[in-house]
Design a protein around this motif. Structure first.
Motif, mmCIF file in Angstrom:
data_model
loop_
_atom_site.group_PDB
_atom_site.id
_atom_site.type_symbol
_atom_site.label_atom_id
_atom_site.label_comp_id
_atom_site.label_asym_id
_atom_site.label_seq_id
_atom_site.Cartn_x
_atom_site.Cartn_y
_atom_site.Cartn_z
ATOM 1 N N VAL A 270 0.848 -1.195 0.000
ATOM 2 C CA VAL A 270 0.000 0.000 0.000
ATOM 3 C C VAL A 270 0.881 1.242 0.000
ATOM 4 C CG1 VAL A 270 -1.749 1.326 1.244
ATOM 5 C CG2 VAL A 270 -1.855 -1.179 1.223
ATOM 6 N N VAL A 271 0.621 2.132 -0.962
ATOM 7 C CA VAL A 271 1.320 3.419 -1.029
ATOM 8 C C VAL A 271 0.304 4.513 -0.743
ATOM 9 C CG1 VAL A 271 2.661 4.989 -2.463
ATOM 10 C CG2 VAL A 271 2.957 2.520 -2.716
ATOM 11 N N ASP A 272 0.592 5.307 0.277
ATOM 12 C CA ASP A 272 -0.296 6.393 0.677
ATOM 13 C C ASP A 272 0.570 7.629 0.923
ATOM 14 O OD1 ASP A 272 -2.214 8.073 1.621
ATOM 15 O OD2 ASP A 272 -2.965 6.739 3.181
ATOM 16 N N GLY A 273 0.615 8.510 -0.077
ATOM 17 C CA GLY A 273 1.463 9.687 0.055
ATOM 18 C C GLY A 273 2.929 9.312 0.105
ATOM 19 N N SER B 73 4.281 7.295 2.375
ATOM 20 C CA SER B 73 4.473 6.056 3.122
ATOM 21 C C SER B 73 4.204 4.848 2.236
ATOM 22 C CB SER B 73 3.553 6.011 4.351
ATOM 23 O OG SER B 73 2.213 5.856 3.952
ATOM 24 N N SER C 30 5.625 -0.842 7.696
ATOM 25 C CA SER C 30 6.231 0.286 6.993
ATOM 26 C C SER C 30 7.672 -0.040 6.600
ATOM 27 C CB SER C 30 6.215 1.529 7.891
ATOM 28 O OG SER C 30 6.816 2.620 7.227
ATOM 29 N N GLU D 70 -1.498 -1.363 -4.157
ATOM 30 C CA GLU D 70 -2.621 -0.427 -4.048
ATOM 31 C C GLU D 70 -2.059 0.982 -3.884
ATOM 32 O OE1 GLU D 70 -6.320 0.841 -1.064
ATOM 33 O OE2 GLU D 70 -5.290 -1.093 -0.782
ATOM 34 N N LEU D 71 -2.384 1.861 -4.820
ATOM 35 C CA LEU D 71 -1.962 3.261 -4.758
ATOM 36 C C LEU D 71 -3.141 4.089 -4.265
ATOM 37 C CD1 LEU D 71 -0.041 3.507 -8.170
ATOM 38 C CD2 LEU D 71 0.955 3.292 -5.893
ATOM 39 N N ARG D 72 -3.068 4.575 -3.040
ATOM 40 C CA ARG D 72 -4.174 5.336 -2.471
ATOM 41 C C ARG D 72 -4.025 6.816 -2.792
ATOM 42 N NH1 ARG D 72 -4.542 2.505 3.572
ATOM 43 N NH2 ARG D 72 -5.298 0.454 2.811
ATOM 44 N N SER E 78 -3.828 10.642 -2.280
ATOM 45 C CA SER E 78 -3.390 11.385 -1.101
ATOM 46 C C SER E 78 -3.078 12.821 -1.490
ATOM 47 C CB SER E 78 -2.140 10.733 -0.486
ATOM 48 O OG SER E 78 -1.623 11.521 0.568
ATOM 49 N N CYS F 198 4.387 12.497 -3.362
ATOM 50 C CA CYS F 198 5.670 11.832 -3.147
ATOM 51 C C CYS F 198 6.519 11.991 -4.399
ATOM 52 C CB CYS F 198 5.452 10.353 -2.829
ATOM 53 S SG CYS F 198 6.990 9.457 -2.542
#
Length: 260
Positions: free
Chosen positions: A160-163, A165, A172, A211-213, A215, A219
């Protein structure tokens, strides 16, 4: 006809690889003993690369010179192939199918990047960054810009990529930070070598359930799945013309650029 291949093991800073070269010094390819990735510089050399790697692992020496059949003739027998796969981790070993590569179905990140060369891109593999043994896996230079490309393999796990992170199976990891630092280092060395006003972005190619969330936090590092490599770079807006690409690639291929 036979060729003599030399196998050397390279272990530094968490990396563990076998590098195979011919008598002339030409590189045949490498085997990553941690991820299990086998990379042949030319697909027809892959059989010799595998045979040399298997012989090295059996011999338990620091360096091995091995006569092998001319590339393209013969193959590993079932026992040797099974033994090598067992050493490298078995089920998820990312091999190159020779017929598939010739037909355009090769699956490694290296192969996918090299297919972009027909579209104005240039790629340099295993760039030795500085004198500490650090390697940039792939340096890609083309119409869309300059990119360092690193592959991270987590087959079957949720990524999972969120911003800014990135988590693997809820844990992490520092892939985005590492890629950003690597890109900054490459940019600095290219600037020092005379590539004015060059920008370098880090790219992390993942093997897993990505999964690219969305945000609000942007980044600088690009994350993509292995299957999307070619399409992702093709979608990028043009930033460099062919002359600029050739000039930067020329500098990037000089060993002196990276030895500072």
């Amino acid at each position: 006809m036979e060729d003599v291949l030399t196998v050397r093991r390279w272990r530094r800073y968490g990396a563990d690889r076998l590098f195979v070269t011919q008598e002339t010094g030409r590189r045949v390819g490498s085997v990553d003993l941690q991820s299990g990735e086998v990379v042949a510089d030319d697909p027809i050399l892959e059989l010799g690369l595998r045979r040399a790697a298997q012989a090295y692992l059996r011999a338990d020496v620091t360096e091995l010179a091995l006569p092998v059949a001319t590339p393209g003739i013969g193959a590993l027998d079932a026992a040797d192939d099974a033994a090598l796969q067992a050493w490298l981790g078995g089920d998820d070993w990312d091999t190159i199918d020779l017929a598939g590569v010739r037909a355009g179905r090769g699956s490694t990140v290296r192969t996918r990047l090299e297919r972009l060369t027909d579209e104005g891109w240039q790629v340099i593999h295993d760039v030795p960054l500085g004198r500490q043994g650090t390697l940039v896996e792939h340096l890609l230079i083309g119409p869309g810009g300059v990119f360092t490309v690193a592959e991270r393999r987590h087959p079957g796990l949720k990524i999972v990529v969120d911003g800014r992170s990135l988590e693997v199976d809820g844990r992490s990891v520092a892939y985005l930070r590492d890629a950003k630092l690597e890109a900054a280092r490459v940019r600095g060395l290219l600037l020092t070598a005379g590539c004015a006003d060059v920008n370098v972005r880090g790219v992390v190619v993942v093997h897993g359930d990505l999964e690219l969330r969305p945000s609000a936090v942007q980044c600088e590092t690009v994350v993509m799945s292995r299957q999307d490599v070619q399409a992702a770079f093709r979608r990028m807006p043009e930033r460099l013309d062919i002359h600029r690409v050739a000039a930067i690639a020329h500098v990037a291929r000089q060993r002196a650029t990276w030895s500072r």
